[in-house]
Scaffold this motif. Structure first.
Motif, PDB file in Angstrom:
ATOM      1  N   GLY A 143     -32.771 -46.138-101.130  1.00  0.00           N
ATOM      2  CA  GLY A 143     -33.466 -47.427-101.051  1.00  0.00           C
ATOM      3  C   GLY A 143     -32.516 -48.607-101.137  1.00  0.00           C
ATOM      4  N   ARG A 144     -31.543 -48.525-102.028  1.00  0.00           N
ATOM      5  CA  ARG A 144     -30.556 -49.613-102.151  1.00  0.00           C
ATOM      6  C   ARG A 144     -29.745 -49.753-100.876  1.00  0.00           C
ATOM      7  NH1 ARG A 144     -29.381 -47.401-107.272  1.00  0.00           N
ATOM      8  NH2 ARG A 144     -27.478 -46.540-106.408  1.00  0.00           N
ATOM      9  N   ASN A 145     -29.305 -48.650-100.319  1.00  0.00           N
ATOM     10  CA  ASN A 145     -28.523 -48.699 -99.084  1.00  0.00           C
ATOM     11  C   ASN A 145     -29.371 -49.164 -97.907  1.00  0.00           C
ATOM     12  OD1 ASN A 145     -25.652 -47.729 -99.469  1.00  0.00           O
ATOM     13  ND2 ASN A 145     -26.801 -46.226-100.646  1.00  0.00           N
ATOM     14  N   ALA A 146     -30.612 -48.748 -97.842  1.00  0.00           N
ATOM     15  CA  ALA A 146     -31.499 -49.196 -96.774  1.00  0.00           C
ATOM     16  C   ALA A 146     -31.727 -50.701 -96.862  1.00  0.00           C
ATOM     17  CB  ALA A 146     -32.833 -48.455 -96.850  1.00  0.00           C
ATOM     18  N   ALA A 147     -31.892 -51.216 -98.062  1.00  0.00           N
ATOM     19  CA  ALA A 147     -32.081 -52.658 -98.240  1.00  0.00           C
ATOM     20  C   ALA A 147     -30.834 -53.430 -97.822  1.00  0.00           C
ATOM     21  CB  ALA A 147     -32.440 -52.963 -99.691  1.00  0.00           C
ATOM     22  N   ALA A 148     -29.661 -52.928 -98.166  1.00  0.00           N
ATOM     23  CA  ALA A 148     -28.411 -53.605 -97.808  1.00  0.00           C
ATOM     24  C   ALA A 148     -28.213 -53.624 -96.290  1.00  0.00           C
ATOM     25  CB  ALA A 148     -27.227 -52.927 -98.482  1.00  0.00           C
ATOM     26  N   LEU A 181     -34.846 -60.067 -85.371  1.00  0.00           N
ATOM     27  CA  LEU A 181     -34.880 -58.607 -85.357  1.00  0.00           C
ATOM     28  C   LEU A 181     -35.918 -58.085 -86.353  1.00  0.00           C
ATOM     29  CD1 LEU A 181     -33.373 -56.083 -84.202  1.00  0.00           C
ATOM     30  CD2 LEU A 181     -32.021 -56.131 -86.286  1.00  0.00           C
ATOM     31  N   ALA A 182     -36.803 -57.223 -85.881  1.00  0.00           N
ATOM     32  CA  ALA A 182     -37.783 -56.576 -86.764  1.00  0.00           C
ATOM     33  C   ALA A 182     -37.148 -55.295 -87.306  1.00  0.00           C
ATOM     34  CB  ALA A 182     -39.052 -56.251 -86.003  1.00  0.00           C
ATOM     35  N   VAL A 183     -37.145 -55.145 -88.622  1.00  0.00           N
ATOM     36  CA  VAL A 183     -36.540 -53.979 -89.267  1.00  0.00           C
ATOM     37  C   VAL A 183     -37.629 -53.209 -89.999  1.00  0.00           C
ATOM     38  CG1 VAL A 183     -34.851 -53.187 -90.954  1.00  0.00           C
ATOM     39  CG2 VAL A 183     -34.337 -55.185 -89.551  1.00  0.00           C
ATOM     40  N   ASP A 184     -37.787 -51.938 -89.648  1.00  0.00           N
ATOM     41  CA  ASP A 184     -38.739 -51.056 -90.332  1.00  0.00           C
ATOM     42  C   ASP A 184     -37.935 -50.004 -91.076  1.00  0.00           C
ATOM     43  OD1 ASP A 184     -41.010 -52.277 -89.333  1.00  0.00           O
ATOM     44  OD2 ASP A 184     -41.107 -50.963 -87.595  1.00  0.00           O
ATOM     45  N   ILE A 185     -38.259 -49.822 -92.352  1.00  0.00           N
ATOM     46  CA  ILE A 185     -37.612 -48.780 -93.150  1.00  0.00           C
ATOM     47  C   ILE A 185     -38.584 -47.612 -93.248  1.00  0.00           C
ATOM     48  CG2 ILE A 185     -36.664 -48.172 -95.402  1.00  0.00           C
ATOM     49  CD1 ILE A 185     -35.858 -51.106 -95.711  1.00  0.00           C
ATOM     50  N   ASN A 186     -38.155 -46.469 -92.739  1.00  0.00           N
ATOM     51  CA  ASN A 186     -38.943 -45.236 -92.745  1.00  0.00           C
ATOM     52  C   ASN A 186     -40.342 -45.410 -92.160  1.00  0.00           C
ATOM     53  OD1 ASN A 186     -36.841 -43.830 -93.922  1.00  0.00           O
ATOM     54  ND2 ASN A 186     -37.575 -44.183 -95.991  1.00  0.00           N
ATOM     55  N   PRO A 187     -40.430 -45.744 -90.868  1.00  0.00           N
ATOM     56  CA  PRO A 187     -41.762 -45.827 -90.267  1.00  0.00           C
ATOM     57  C   PRO A 187     -42.448 -44.461 -90.220  1.00  0.00           C
ATOM     58  CG  PRO A 187     -40.068 -46.074 -88.607  1.00  0.00           C
ATOM     59  CD  PRO A 187     -39.380 -46.057 -89.937  1.00  0.00           C
ATOM     60  N   GLU A 188     -41.669 -43.394 -90.265  1.00  0.00           N
ATOM     61  CA  GLU A 188     -42.190 -42.031 -90.343  1.00  0.00           C
ATOM     62  C   GLU A 188     -41.581 -41.383 -91.575  1.00  0.00           C
ATOM     63  OE1 GLU A 188     -40.802 -40.196 -86.800  1.00  0.00           O
ATOM     64  OE2 GLU A 188     -41.911 -41.556 -85.490  1.00  0.00           O
ATOM     65  N   PRO A 242     -39.142 -39.614 -93.678  1.00  0.00           N
ATOM     66  CA  PRO A 242     -37.726 -39.368 -93.396  1.00  0.00           C
ATOM     67  C   PRO A 242     -37.318 -37.917 -93.640  1.00  0.00           C
ATOM     68  CG  PRO A 242     -37.945 -40.433 -95.509  1.00  0.00           C
ATOM     69  CD  PRO A 242     -39.324 -40.383 -94.906  1.00  0.00           C
ATOM     70  N   ARG A 243     -36.262 -37.533 -92.970  1.00  0.00           N
ATOM     71  CA  ARG A 243     -35.664 -36.226 -93.197  1.00  0.00           C
ATOM     72  C   ARG A 243     -35.039 -36.235 -94.586  1.00  0.00           C
ATOM     73  NH1 ARG A 243     -31.337 -33.476 -89.072  1.00  0.00           N
ATOM     74  NH2 ARG A 243     -30.650 -31.851 -90.472  1.00  0.00           N
ATOM     75  N   ARG A 244     -35.209 -35.174 -95.321  1.00  0.00           N
ATOM     76  CA  ARG A 244     -34.718 -35.096 -96.706  1.00  0.00           C
ATOM     77  C   ARG A 244     -33.195 -35.213 -96.753  1.00  0.00           C
ATOM     78  NH1 ARG A 244     -35.426 -33.184-101.914  1.00  0.00           N
ATOM     79  NH2 ARG A 244     -33.933 -31.611-102.564  1.00  0.00           N
ATOM     80  N   ASN A 245     -32.712 -36.021 -97.694  1.00  0.00           N
ATOM     81  CA  ASN A 245     -31.282 -36.218 -97.944  1.00  0.00           C
ATOM     82  C   ASN A 245     -30.506 -36.661 -96.711  1.00  0.00           C
ATOM     83  OD1 ASN A 245     -31.516 -35.564-100.663  1.00  0.00           O
ATOM     84  ND2 ASN A 245     -31.210 -33.387-100.267  1.00  0.00           N
TER      85      ASN A 245
END
Length: 78
Positions: free
Chosen positions: A4-9, A21-28, A30-33
Motif C-alpha cells: 500500500g505504501r509503495n502503491a501510494a508513492a 492521469l486517472a490512477v486506479d489501485i487494484n481495480p481487480e 491483485p496477484r498475491r505478493n
C-alpha cells in the motif's frame, strides 16, 4: 502495508507527472505478493510499465522507484 505504501508513492508520482492521469489501485483482485504497474490506453490496450514478478529476494527489489515508473510512462505516451 508495504504494498500500500509503495502503491501510494507510485500513484502520487504518476499524478504529479501527468496532471489529468486517472490512477486506479487494484481495480481487480491483485496477484498475491506481486507489484505491477500498467498503463491502460484510451483504445483499451495495456502497456506494462513495471513488474516486480520474478524479482527478489530481497523483497525491496519487488517494488519500483517511482521515478523509473514515471519515465516508463512518459516514454509510453510519447
Amino acid at each position: 502495508r508495504v504494498f500500500g505504501r509503495n502503491a501510494a508513492a507510485v500513484s502520487e508520482a504518476l499524478r504529479e507527472a501527468v496532471a489529468d492521469l486517472a490512477v486506479d489501485i487494484n481495480p481487480e483482485k491483485p496477484r498475491r505478493n506481486s507489484f505491477e504497474v500498467s498503463l491502460v490506453k484510451e483504445d483499451g490496450s495495456t502497456v506494462e510499465l513495471w513488474s516486480g514478478i520474478g524479482k527478489g529476494p530481497p523483497r525491496k527489489l519487488k517494488f519500483p522507484d517511482p521515478a523509473a515508473v514515471v519515465e516508463a510512462l512518459k516514454s509510453s505516451l510519447a
